[in-house]
Design an enzyme around this catalytic site. Structure first.
Site, PDB file in Angstrom:
ATOM      1  N   ASP A   1       1.086  -0.896  -0.076  1.00  0.00           N
ATOM      2  CA  ASP A   1       0.216  -0.149  -0.252  1.00  0.00           C
ATOM      3  C   ASP A   1       0.439   1.309  -0.274  1.00  0.00           C
ATOM      4  OD1 ASP A   1      -3.023   0.625   0.778  1.00  0.00           O
ATOM      5  OD2 ASP A   1      -2.387   2.837   0.918  1.00  0.00           O
TER       6      ASP A   1
ATOM      7  N   VAL B   1      -7.076  -1.061  -5.072  1.00  0.00           N
ATOM      8  CA  VAL B   1      -6.762   0.667  -4.966  1.00  0.00           C
ATOM      9  C   VAL B   1      -7.803   1.163  -5.199  1.00  0.00           C
ATOM     10  CG1 VAL B   1      -4.193   0.566  -5.134  1.00  0.00           C
ATOM     11  CG2 VAL B   1      -5.344   1.433  -6.662  1.00  0.00           C
TER      12      VAL B   1
ATOM     13  N   LYS C   1      -5.924   4.088 -10.626  1.00  0.00           N
ATOM     14  CA  LYS C   1      -5.882   2.978 -11.482  1.00  0.00           C
ATOM     15  C   LYS C   1      -5.175   2.303 -12.285  1.00  0.00           C
ATOM     16  CE  LYS C   1      -9.972   0.274  -8.971  1.00  0.00           C
ATOM     17  NZ  LYS C   1      -9.936  -0.343  -8.547  1.00  0.00           N
TER      18      LYS C   1
ATOM     19  N   SER D   1     -14.613  -2.389  -8.363  1.00  0.00           N
ATOM     20  CA  SER D   1     -16.361  -2.481  -8.234  1.00  0.00           C
ATOM     21  C   SER D   1     -17.368  -2.551  -9.726  1.00  0.00           C
ATOM     22  CB  SER D   1     -17.141  -2.248  -7.623  1.00  0.00           C
ATOM     23  OG  SER D   1     -16.622  -1.838  -5.989  1.00  0.00           O
TER      24      SER D   1
ATOM     25  N   HIS E   1     -13.772 -10.200  -9.732  1.00  0.00           N
ATOM     26  CA  HIS E   1     -14.126  -8.660  -8.478  1.00  0.00           C
ATOM     27  C   HIS E   1     -14.674  -9.455  -7.179  1.00  0.00           C
ATOM     28  CE1 HIS E   1     -18.126  -6.934  -7.532  1.00  0.00           C
ATOM     29  NE2 HIS E   1     -17.291  -5.953  -6.339  1.00  0.00           N
TER      30      HIS E   1
ATOM     31  N   ASN F   1     -17.572  -7.886  -0.540  1.00  0.00           N
ATOM     32  CA  ASN F   1     -16.896  -7.541   1.178  1.00  0.00           C
ATOM     33  C   ASN F   1     -17.601  -8.181   1.896  1.00  0.00           C
ATOM     34  OD1 ASN F   1     -15.909  -6.744   3.249  1.00  0.00           O
ATOM     35  ND2 ASN F   1     -17.697  -4.523   3.466  1.00  0.00           N
TER      36      ASN F   1
HETATM   37  N1  NAD Z   1     -15.435  -1.474  -0.123  1.00  0.00           N
HETATM   38  C1  NAD Z   1     -16.228  -2.985  -0.833  1.00  0.00           C
HETATM   39  O1  NAD Z   1     -17.579  -3.605  -0.675  1.00  0.00           O
HETATM   40  C2  NAD Z   1     -15.678  -3.276  -2.453  1.00  0.00           C
HETATM   41  C3  NAD Z   1     -16.159  -4.672  -2.861  1.00  0.00           C
HETATM   42  C4  NAD Z   1     -15.673  -4.365  -3.895  1.00  0.00           C
HETATM   43  C5  NAD Z   1     -14.696  -4.148  -4.346  1.00  0.00           C
HETATM   44  N2  NAD Z   1     -14.500  -3.023  -4.326  1.00  0.00           N
HETATM   45  C6  NAD Z   1     -13.125  -2.566  -4.481  1.00  0.00           C
HETATM   46  O2  NAD Z   1     -11.869  -2.512  -4.113  1.00  0.00           O
HETATM   47  C7  NAD Z   1     -11.116  -1.586  -4.482  1.00  0.00           C
HETATM   48  C8  NAD Z   1     -10.466  -1.155  -3.469  1.00  0.00           C
HETATM   49  O3  NAD Z   1     -11.442  -1.139  -2.262  1.00  0.00           O
HETATM   50  P1  NAD Z   1     -11.224  -0.445  -0.888  1.00  0.00           P
HETATM   51  O4  NAD Z   1     -13.140  -0.572  -0.315  1.00  0.00           O
HETATM   52  O5  NAD Z   1     -10.396  -1.450   0.251  1.00  0.00           O
HETATM   53  O6  NAD Z   1     -10.947   0.991  -0.903  1.00  0.00           O
HETATM   54  P2  NAD Z   1      -9.987   1.664   0.587  1.00  0.00           P
HETATM   55  O7  NAD Z   1     -10.296   3.234   0.385  1.00  0.00           O
HETATM   56  O8  NAD Z   1     -10.760   0.777   1.808  1.00  0.00           O
HETATM   57  O9  NAD Z   1      -8.434   1.327   0.061  1.00  0.00           O
HETATM   58  C9  NAD Z   1      -7.325   1.756  -1.270  1.00  0.00           C
HETATM   59  C10 NAD Z   1      -6.174   1.330  -0.780  1.00  0.00           C
HETATM   60  O10 NAD Z   1      -5.449   1.704  -1.789  1.00  0.00           O
HETATM   61  C11 NAD Z   1      -4.202   2.436  -1.290  1.00  0.00           C
HETATM   62  N3  NAD Z   1      -4.391   3.091  -2.379  1.00  0.00           N
HETATM   63  C12 NAD Z   1      -4.005   4.073  -3.214  1.00  0.00           C
HETATM   64  N4  NAD Z   1      -3.186   4.931  -4.332  1.00  0.00           N
HETATM   65  C13 NAD Z   1      -2.222   3.970  -4.023  1.00  0.00           C
HETATM   66  C14 NAD Z   1      -1.456   3.074  -4.873  1.00  0.00           C
HETATM   67  N5  NAD Z   1      -1.121   3.888  -6.226  1.00  0.00           N
HETATM   68  N6  NAD Z   1      -0.363   2.081  -4.309  1.00  0.00           N
HETATM   69  C15 NAD Z   1      -0.864   1.497  -3.365  1.00  0.00           C
HETATM   70  N7  NAD Z   1      -1.728   1.568  -3.201  1.00  0.00           N
HETATM   71  C16 NAD Z   1      -2.512   2.793  -2.677  1.00  0.00           C
HETATM   72  C17 NAD Z   1      -4.970   3.639  -0.510  1.00  0.00           C
HETATM   73  O11 NAD Z   1      -4.053   3.692   0.347  1.00  0.00           O
HETATM   74  C18 NAD Z   1      -5.975   2.702   0.397  1.00  0.00           C
HETATM   75  O12 NAD Z   1      -5.488   1.759   1.613  1.00  0.00           O
HETATM   76  C19 NAD Z   1     -11.819  -0.748  -5.148  1.00  0.00           C
HETATM   77  O13 NAD Z   1     -11.861  -0.318  -6.685  1.00  0.00           O
HETATM   78  C20 NAD Z   1     -13.425  -0.871  -4.842  1.00  0.00           C
HETATM   79  O14 NAD Z   1     -13.789  -0.191  -5.944  1.00  0.00           O
HETATM   80  C21 NAD Z   1     -14.678  -2.536  -2.852  1.00  0.00           C
END
Ligand code: NAD
Length: 286
Positions: free
Chosen positions: A33, A91, A98, A120, A141, A144
């Site tokens: 991260d 991320v 991304k 997502s 995909h 959560n």
């Molecule tokens: N939250 C959900 O319920 C869920 C479910 C399925 C998919 N997703 C997808 O999963 C992905 C992450 O979601 P999340 O809920 O874990 O988000 P989050 O905000 O909890 O975590 C994202 C992380 O990415 C890190 N980050 C940002 N830029 C970065 C980089 N350049 N290099 C490395 N790390 C970096 C941030 O520091 C952060 O810790 C998203 O694309 C989201 O759409 C989320």
């Protein structure tokens, strides 16, 4: 295309759980991260989670020792991806971030490593010009909480090879998941599209005065066997989050989504769901 070493990029809510789940099964996992505090938080979370599994008798100290040795939180993208057979990007859900992350992964990883995004809503072709050899690029995909939820939607684009799909499918299955194939790119994939359709219809029925939201929830819970009706579920995931999604759709289409005014009013009143103590239902404030 055998997968043994896995890199997870992003250690937020999803990345850390995908990473740890993968290390349990038992793959070598390196998680990176960008934010050092998040990396520290992942280590603390891992310690607490694994200690809890021992305390509950679900894992032995030996099993936990093995998982710890396979799950590394690393300080650079290069270290994470250099020898990975599969890279899972998790991320923040922002296209420009991304795209930059995929360009960086592509410049550092092996050219035959499978590259997956956990986005997502963004299909993998969004990033196909950012990587070398896009035939290995696809969506994986997860849902959560990713340590618990079984479904992984594997979505291919026109650029994706059968070999990459098969490798991702076999990998997901080998980590205790139930993968499904999405054969063409589509916004929201499968499960979230069904959920969106249910939510839209539920909001429409309430907005047009056919029933109260309490009765709509009761209908879904008692007639369809859903564990939670759509409004109770919305209290859990956040009314503000639902309003964000509706606002995005409104801006894109110019058509006001059903229930938009009701959700906006609730957010203005601070009725965000469980997290604020009140949403569609009342909760004890945490
Ligand atoms: N939250 C959900 O319920 C869920 C479910 C399925 C998919 N997703 C997808 O999963 C992905 C992450 O979601 P999340 O809920 O874990 O988000 P989050 O905000 O909890 O975590 C994202 C992380 O990415 C890190 N980050 C940002 N830029 C970065 C980089 N350049 N290099 C490395 N790390 C970096 C941030 O520091 C952060 O810790 C998203 O694309 C989201 O759409 C989320």
């Amino acid at each position: 295309m055998e997968i043994r070493r896995v890199a997870v990029i992003g250690g937020g809510l999803m990345g850390r759980q995908i990473g740890l789940n993968t290390a349990i099964y038992p793959y070598e996992v390196k998680l990176f991260d960008l934010i050092p505090e998040v990396r520290d938080a992942v280590k603390k979370w891992e310690d607490e989670y694994l200690a809890g599994r021992i305390a509950k008798g679900r894992m032995t100290p030996e099993q936990v020792g093995g998982i710890r040795s396979r799950f590394s939180i690393v300080d650079s993208m290069a270290e994470a991806v250099v020898d990975a057979d599969l890279v899972i990007e998790a991320v923040v859900e922002r296209k420009e971030v991304k795209k930059a992350v995929f360009a960086e992964i592509s410049s550092l990883a092996r050219e035959d490593a499978v590259l997956a995004t956990n986005s997502s809503y963004m299909v993998s072709s969004t990033f196909k010009d950012d990587v070398k050899n896009p035939s290995r690029l696809l969506n994986m995909h997860y849902f959560n909480p990713a340590l618990v939820m079984k479904l992984v939607e594997i979505c291919r684009g026109e650029h994706t090879s059968d070999k990459a799909v098969d490798a991702a499918y076999a990998f997901a299955e080998s980590t205790g998941k139930t993968p499904v194939r999405v054969e063409k790119e589509i916004d929201g994939f499968l499960a979230n599209r069904i959920l969106t359709a249910i939510n839209n219809e539920a909001r429409k029925l309430v907005e047009e005065g056919y029933c109260s939201y309490e009765d709509l929830d009761k209908a879904c819970e008692n007639g369809l066997g859903h564990p939670m009706g759509p409004f109770r579920l919305c209290d859990l995931t956040g009314v503000d989050l639902a309003l964000d999604v509706m606002t995005r759709r409104y801006n894109e289409t110019g058509i006001k989504p059903a229930g938009f005014d009701m959700y906006r009013k609730m957010v203005e009143e601070g009725r965000l769901g469980r997290k604020s103590g009140r949403g569609f239902y009342d909760y004890e404030k945490k």
